[in-house]
Design a protein around this motif. Structure first.
Motif, PDB file in Angstrom:
ATOM      1  N   GLN A 243      -1.193  -1.522   7.332  1.00 22.04           N
ATOM      2  CA  GLN A 243      -1.332  -2.766   6.574  1.00 22.04           C
ATOM      3  C   GLN A 243      -0.684  -3.937   7.305  1.00 22.04           C
ATOM      4  OE1 GLN A 243       0.467  -3.500   2.449  1.00 22.04           O
ATOM      5  NE2 GLN A 243      -1.758  -3.589   2.070  1.00 22.04           N
TER       6      GLN A 243
ATOM      7  N   THR B 237       7.162  -1.682   1.600  1.00 19.12           N
ATOM      8  CA  THR B 237       6.016  -1.429   0.729  1.00 19.12           C
ATOM      9  C   THR B 237       4.684  -1.595   1.449  1.00 19.12           C
ATOM     10  OG1 THR B 237       6.213  -3.714  -0.093  1.00 19.12           O
ATOM     11  CG2 THR B 237       7.196  -1.970  -1.441  1.00 19.12           C
ATOM     12  N   SER B 238       4.717  -1.696   2.768  1.00 22.21           N
ATOM     13  CA  SER B 238       3.478  -1.749   3.555  1.00 22.21           C
ATOM     14  C   SER B 238       3.542  -0.717   4.675  1.00 22.21           C
ATOM     15  CB  SER B 238       3.268  -3.137   4.173  1.00 22.21           C
ATOM     16  OG  SER B 238       2.892  -4.092   3.209  1.00 22.21           O
ATOM     17  N   THR B 239       2.433  -0.034   4.886  1.00 25.22           N
ATOM     18  CA  THR B 239       2.338   0.882   6.022  1.00 25.22           C
ATOM     19  C   THR B 239       2.161   0.083   7.309  1.00 25.22           C
ATOM     20  OG1 THR B 239      -0.066   1.001   5.793  1.00 25.22           O
ATOM     21  CG2 THR B 239       1.245   2.659   4.599  1.00 25.22           C
TER      22      THR B 239
ATOM     23  N   ARG C 181      -0.933  -1.011  -6.195  1.00 19.85           N
ATOM     24  CA  ARG C 181      -1.152  -0.573  -4.818  1.00 19.85           C
ATOM     25  C   ARG C 181      -2.557  -0.944  -4.353  1.00 19.85           C
ATOM     26  NH1 ARG C 181       0.295   5.472  -4.170  1.00 19.85           N
ATOM     27  NH2 ARG C 181       2.258   4.547  -4.903  1.00 19.85           N
TER      28      ARG C 181
ATOM     29  N   THR D  34      -4.873  -1.105  -0.413  1.00 21.70           N
ATOM     30  CA  THR D  34      -4.929  -0.364   0.847  1.00 21.70           C
ATOM     31  C   THR D  34      -4.912  -1.374   1.975  1.00 21.70           C
ATOM     32  OG1 THR D  34      -7.344  -0.378   1.048  1.00 21.70           O
ATOM     33  CG2 THR D  34      -6.356   1.419  -0.254  1.00 21.70           C
TER      34      THR D  34
ATOM     35  N   ASP E 112       0.816  -1.233   0.000  1.00 20.34           N
ATOM     36  CA  ASP E 112       0.000   0.000   0.000  1.00 20.34           C
ATOM     37  C   ASP E 112       0.838   1.267   0.000  1.00 20.34           C
ATOM     38  OD1 ASP E 112       0.883  -0.176   2.641  1.00 20.34           O
ATOM     39  OD2 ASP E 112      -1.060   0.341   3.517  1.00 20.34           O
ATOM     40  N   ARG E 113       2.127   1.151  -0.310  1.00 21.90           N
ATOM     41  CA  ARG E 113       2.966   2.347  -0.478  1.00 21.90           C
ATOM     42  C   ARG E 113       4.266   1.964  -1.182  1.00 21.90           C
ATOM     43  NH1 ARG E 113       5.906   3.970   5.253  1.00 21.90           N
ATOM     44  NH2 ARG E 113       6.494   1.869   5.913  1.00 21.90           N
ATOM     45  N   ASN E 114       4.978   2.997  -1.669  1.00 22.99           N
ATOM     46  CA  ASN E 114       6.283   2.819  -2.312  1.00 22.99           C
ATOM     47  C   ASN E 114       6.238   1.822  -3.467  1.00 22.99           C
ATOM     48  OD1 ASN E 114       7.628   4.645  -0.558  1.00 22.99           O
ATOM     49  ND2 ASN E 114       7.809   3.046   0.998  1.00 22.99           N
ATOM     50  N   CYS E 115       5.187   1.944  -4.261  1.00 25.30           N
ATOM     51  CA  CYS E 115       5.047   1.090  -5.434  1.00 25.30           C
ATOM     52  C   CYS E 115       4.161   1.832  -6.438  1.00 25.30           C
ATOM     53  CB  CYS E 115       4.426  -0.251  -5.057  1.00 25.30           C
ATOM     54  SG  CYS E 115       2.770  -0.137  -4.344  1.00 25.30           S
TER      55      CYS E 115
ATOM     56  N   GLU F 232       1.028   2.937  -8.735  1.00 23.26           N
ATOM     57  CA  GLU F 232      -0.395   2.973  -8.410  1.00 23.26           C
ATOM     58  C   GLU F 232      -1.110   1.704  -8.875  1.00 23.26           C
ATOM     59  OE1 GLU F 232      -3.772   4.272  -6.695  1.00 23.26           O
ATOM     60  OE2 GLU F 232      -1.847   5.324  -6.614  1.00 23.26           O
TER      61      GLU F 232
END
Length: 454
Positions: free
Chosen positions: A218, A213-215, A179, A181, A171-174, A176
């Motif tokens: 997540q 790549t995950s918050t 991605r 959520t 859900d981040r650093n990748c 769109e």
């Protein structure tokens, strides 16, 4: 007749050399069960007997067919503990290192897997390739798209293969297009668990790609799912590359280590499998041991991407659970024999001798034990699922010349590991059904030759 597509006998026996393990070779000299002239008996997809031909054969009824693989060696099917099926088409792609390789090749390739038709076509090819190389179980990364996991499981289920796979969480650093959520990733993962985990021989793995790549949100919901479904697997990457380790520390300040991030979110437990584990210290190695988590050693990938050398000696000294993996497409071969080749060389560079029996153990019984699947796969012991392969010591002229002079089991297995590849796999059987035979007329004729016991 042989249990090939188009005809299955309820009870079939296979005459060949046999090899499987009942313990770790590093812990005792009687870990291997080796029969030079053995008989493996299969009924309804399970092993019912395995041992010396002279002992087992008299117990068979006269009408039980015996498939003659004499001169070969039957071993349990290989278990690949870390591989990416969507990266099949980008294997051997050039890049300066892990992070640019992800950006240049991996993410654009994976973006195509929102198309179920494309995903299914790649899954079919991927599983064909595993079978050709003698791999009967793998821990497989899909993409962020739920349809990529559905397509993979559908193809695997149709072949009755024991596979572990999961939709990637990012859900981040990748890009769109790749991605999700925290909420959608958790919802899709739970739906896939309920649809596929335990369906036939399919098993699910919660799959956060890697911490950067995950918050935190997540990873948090992933940990909640791991607690809710304790028998599912967890798979991710940790400490593969020194730059990645630094990046993870910047994104998750206040953690003791990269591994600590996963542990804090409840993602370090039995059936948790972490790829690479190169840049861990002894405290983290012992932490993985105590948690019952598994390190998937990916030698061809680590060399290809220049990530570093996995220290087998330190892992063993700390009691860390360890298995082997190809990590295609960072890895450069689907073959677990080629993976053993590179694992041995990496160990030697680190001052350690990784013997052939230990490598075969790590690719079979050792992996099954660490995954909580002992007694089901990775063995030829009675009661196990009949996933096995036939290795040919004469597959190539050089292998034939070397194995003809082997004076011990260790020497024979070492020759397979150093000189073997997909050509050494004469046949692959899954749940007692032959799904692959090496494609030349001589091998085809031999596979269909059945002799009755007298």
């Amino acid at each position: 007749m042989d249990n090939a597509a188009g005809g299955q006998a309820r009870l079939t026996a296979y005459r060949s050399g046999l090899l499987y393990f009942i313990g770790a070779p590093s812990e005792g000299e009687h870990a291997a069960v080796h029969c030079e002239d053995g008989l493996l008996v299969i009924e309804d997809g399970r092993i019912v007997a395995a041992g010396d031909y002279a002992r087992v054969a008299p117990g068979l009824e006269a009408d039980v067919p015996i498939v003659d693989w004499r001169g070969k060696l039957i071993v349990p099917g290989f278990i690949d503990t870390h591989v990416h099926y969507p990266q099949t088409d980008m294997i051997a792609s050039p890049a300066a290192g892990l992070l640019p390789w992800l950006e240049t090749w991996t993410f654009p390739t994976e973006a195509r897997f929102n198309d179920p038709g494309h995903a299914a076509e790649v899954a079919r090819y991927f599983l064909d390739e595993l079978q050709r190389c003698g791999t009967t179980t793998a821990l497989v990364y899909c993409t962020v798209h739920p349809v990529s996991a559905d397509a993979f499981f559908t193809v695997s289920h149709a072949r009755n293969m024991r596979m572990v796979a999961g939709k990637v969480l990012m859900d981040r650093n990748c890009p769109e297009a790749l991605r999700d959520t925290a909420e959608s990733g958790a919802r899709d993962s739970e739906a896939l668990i309920q649809r596929w985990h335990g369906t036939g021989r399919q098993m699910y793995a919660l799959t956060p790609r890697f911490a950067p790549t995950s918050t935190a949100a997540q990873l948090g919901v992933c940990g909640e799912l791991a607690q809710r479904y304790p028998d599912v697997f967890i798979q991710s990457h940790v400490a593969e590359n020194s730059e990645e380790v630094k990046w993870a520390g910047e994104l998750f300040p206040g953690h003791r280590s990269y591994l600590d991030i996963y542990d804090r979110f409840g993602l370090l437990r039995p059936r948790a499998v972490y790829g690479h584990c190169i840049w861990l210290d002894d405290d983290d190695r012992r932490r993985m041991r105590d948690a019952g988590a598994l390190a998937a050693h990916c030698p061809t990938s680590n060399l290809f991407l220049g990530s570093g050398l996995f220290d087998v000696a330190r892992a063993r000294q700390c009691g860390m659970h360890l298995a082997l993996a190809t990590d295609v497409g960072g890895g450069s071969s689907f073959s677990m024999l080629q993976t053993m080749n590179e694992a041995h060389k990496i160990a030697r560079l680190c001052g350690y001798n990784l013997d052939a029996q230990s490598m075969f153990y790590l690719a079979t019984q050792g992996a099954a034990q660490s995954l909580g699947l002992a007694g089901q796969i990775g063995t030829l012991a009675p009661g196990a699922e009949a996933d096995f392969i036939v290795l040919d010591p004469q597959a190539t002229p050089l292998l034939a010349r070397r194995t003809s002079q082997a004076g011990s089991l260790e020497e024979l297995l070492f020759a397979f590991a150093m000189l073997g590849d997909d050509r050494a796999v004469a046949a692959t059987y899954v749940a007692g059904r032959r799904l692959h035979v090496r494609s030349n007329e001589i091998m085809q004729a031999q596979t269909e030759r059945v002799v009755a016991w007298v």
